[in-house]
Design an enzyme around this catalytic site. Structure first.
Site, mmCIF file in Angstrom:
data_model
loop_
_atom_site.group_PDB
_atom_site.id
_atom_site.type_symbol
_atom_site.label_atom_id
_atom_site.label_comp_id
_atom_site.label_asym_id
_atom_site.label_seq_id
_atom_site.Cartn_x
_atom_site.Cartn_y
_atom_site.Cartn_z
ATOM 1 N N ASP A 63 0.844 -1.199 0.000
ATOM 2 C CA ASP A 63 0.000 0.000 0.000
ATOM 3 C C ASP A 63 0.878 1.246 0.000
ATOM 4 O O ASP A 63 1.680 1.441 0.909
ATOM 5 C CB ASP A 63 -0.909 -0.021 1.235
ATOM 6 C CG ASP A 63 -1.881 1.146 1.238
ATOM 7 O OD1 ASP A 63 -1.624 2.122 1.946
ATOM 8 O OD2 ASP A 63 -2.879 1.088 0.503
ATOM 9 N N ASP A 396 -9.385 0.186 1.148
ATOM 10 C CA ASP A 396 -9.365 0.658 -0.245
ATOM 11 C C ASP A 396 -10.638 0.232 -0.979
ATOM 12 O O ASP A 396 -11.216 1.004 -1.750
ATOM 13 C CB ASP A 396 -8.137 0.100 -0.989
ATOM 14 C CG ASP A 396 -6.850 0.770 -0.530
ATOM 15 O OD1 ASP A 396 -6.931 1.790 0.170
ATOM 16 O OD2 ASP A 396 -5.764 0.265 -0.866
#
Length: 555
Positions: A63, A396
């Site tokens: 990420d 996300d």
């Protein structure tokens, strides 16, 4: 007048210009260096980074925002680059890696113009013009509307986001969790405005142990608390829930309280007053006949005694955020005083209250709610590290789902949008007058970094594949052709169903170009740090300009 004075002034101005160029090139280099750190974290074949925090903990993640958050940099331009990943995450929740890569490339293509002595204002004007044109092309010609009520279409769309993450093996489950959670917390007012606050009302609870397939969305709330008294009920069907923001204990004076006791009876009377106060507030509660009392403050032993006698279960010291979620889930209202409780404040929307032991700890479940506007996502997994990464991936997916609900338009993924914009802007650059044509065209070249990086990360032939993709987009009707992130080959995004939210893509583009513009405007970096003189010095002196790389510190 000294005849050499004009020459001296010209030389001084040239030196200032040279200093400005030096600073701009340093900023460009810093931006490119940050982008290079996470370039391999883009796409389904992304590599992981191992992060070691100062406390000795280790995090494995791909990420972009999580990596950059742990990155220690000293260069101010590099810090600005890290900030845009954070801004992107807070604004739309996805696209943090691509925005950094794009910003680094847009900065990188400006280096040749700085070295050729082109004025930064000229470059900036061309960049902003290219950004406006790209947004118009994307909005008018590349967007595809989506029906948010069609569950299968929504899940296929969210899979494009989850497909680049560690959780892609369980993508069907993750997409269903994200969709159910966002639909649960969605609130529409009388005017049709949507409010979807996933950070506040969609809580993720991670419990190590069990299988990842055991993860689910609760139609209600769970939190890590147990009942205050062993004789209280641990399971209640259709409970009447009372939520409090005040303690069920004797409140001491907020400032120093003096009490003068002259006789033995005075101390007894003080204790009696405390007991009377607690009995009074308990009577206020009991007369409304709740089954469950939840308070953010403490509950004294005497109050527990009165509640147990009336068959009322109590839970104390619940977080404010959890209390707000319970109120949304069961339809109750949080009361701040017991003498102001109304019948309408009692929450009756919950189907089941139960305290269960999961692992070594007790958790309170308030679920099967009639119309929950808050939910808890229960994540199970093998280890803490896996759960942390799954949570990041799920956040996300939640953000992507929220974006689609707020703006139900998609654009093709797999670098197709960027390549189409690159081809269109390159063609449009021919109509731009003057020297601005070259920076305008450079933005088009910079956009190709996304498909190029996708090809590199899955080991494809970069030059051959990118040239073929460019040729595809040069033909009319091939705007949806992009790179398959798993194989590195060209394919139609409509066929494999890879789409991204228009909101995320437009935000990435705006953030990347505007950050590059901001950094190119800088022509001087002045350090405000004061350095103490050596012992014996009179006063601290300000540190000089931070133009030299040594004073800037490493990126």
């Amino acid at each position: 007048m000294n005849p050499q004075t004009p020459v001296y002034v010209i030389n001084q101005q040239a030196a200032k210009t040279e200093d400005a160029r030096k600073v701009q090139l340093q900023n460009i280099q810093a931006g490119k260096t940050v982008a290079d750190v996470i370039r391999t974290c883009l796409g389904p074949r992304a590599m992981l980074k191992m992060l070691m925090d100062p406390m000795g903990g280790i995090v494995l993640t791909s990420d972009g925002n999580a990596i950059l958050r742990e990155l220690m940099v000293q260069h101010p331009a590099a810090k600005s680059m890290i900030e845009i990943a954070r801004a992107q995450d807070e604004q739309v929740g996805d696209g943090t890696t691509s925005v950094i890569i794009l910003a680094g490339e847009v900065l990188g293509v400006a280096a040749q113009f700085m070295e050729e002595q082109m004025h930064p204002v000229t470059v900036i004007g061309a960049y902003l013009k290219a950004l406006d044109d790209a947004l118009v092309i994307m909005d008018k010609e590349l967007t595809v509307p989506i029906d948010v009520e069609n569950r299968d279409v929504m899940i296929d769309t969210i899979k494009a986001v989850v497909g680049t993450k560690l959780i892609k093996k369980w993508s069907q489950m993750a997409c269903e969790i994200a969709l159910d959670a966002v639909r649960t917390v969605q609130l529409t007012d009388d005017k049709g405005h949507k409010e979807i606050d996933i950070k506040k009302y969609a809580k993720v609870e991670k419990i190590p142990g069990g299988e990842l397939e055991d993860s689910r969305v609760l139609r209600g709330v769970m939190f890590n608390k147990d009942v205050t008294h062993s004789k209280m009920r641990r399971r209640i069907e259709r409970p009447r829930i009372l939520l409090l923001d005040c303690g069920l204990e004797y409140s001491k004076g907020e400032s120093k309280t003096d009490a003068e006791l002259n006789k033995t009876e005075d101390f007894t009377r003080m204790l009696q007053l405390e007991e009377e106060y607690i009995k009074r507030i308990c009577d206020d509660i009991i007369k409304h006949k709740p089954d469950l009392v939840i308070t953010e403050k403490g509950i004294s032993d005497l109050a527990q005694h009165y509640l147990v006698r009336n068959d009322i279960t109590a839970i104390r010291r619940v977080r404010k955020t959890d209390n707000n979620r319970i109120a949304r889930a069961c339809g109750g209202t949080i009361c701040t005083r017991t003498d102001e409780i109304l019948e309408s404040d009692i929450g009756v929307g919950a189907g089941l209250f139960e305290v269960r032991k999961v692992g070594d700890e007790y958790f309170t479940f308030i679920e099967e709610c009639d119309e929950p506007k808050a939910c808890t996502i229960l994540l199970r997994g093998a280890s803490k590290d896996v759960l942390m990464e799954v949570e990041r991936n799920l956040q996300d997916a939640l953000a992507a789902t929220r974006n689609i609900f707020m703006d139900p338009r998609l654009v093709p993924g797999g670098g197709a949008t960027e390549m189409e914009l690159a081809v269109r802007l390159s063609e449009k650059a021919k109509s731009v007058e003057g020297v601005q044509q070259w920076p305008y065209k450079a933005v088009a070249q910079a956009l190709e970094v996304i498909p190029r990086t996708l090809i590199q990360n899955c080991g494809g032939n970069t030059i051959r594949t990118l040239t073929a993709l460019r040729a595809k987009h040069a033909e009319a009707g091939n705007a949806h052709w992009g790179v398959d992130g798993n194989t590195g080959e060209l394919c139609d995004m409509n066929t494999i169903g890879i789409f991204e939210s228009f909101q995320v893509k437009s935000q990435s583009l705006k953030t990347a170009v505007e950050t590059a513009v901001m950094l190119l405007r800088i022509d001087k970096v002045v350090s405000g740090v004061k350095r103490m003189q050596k012992e014996g010095g009179s006063a601290p002196q300000p540190q000089g300009d931070a133009d030299a790389p040594a004073s800037m510190g490493p990126v």
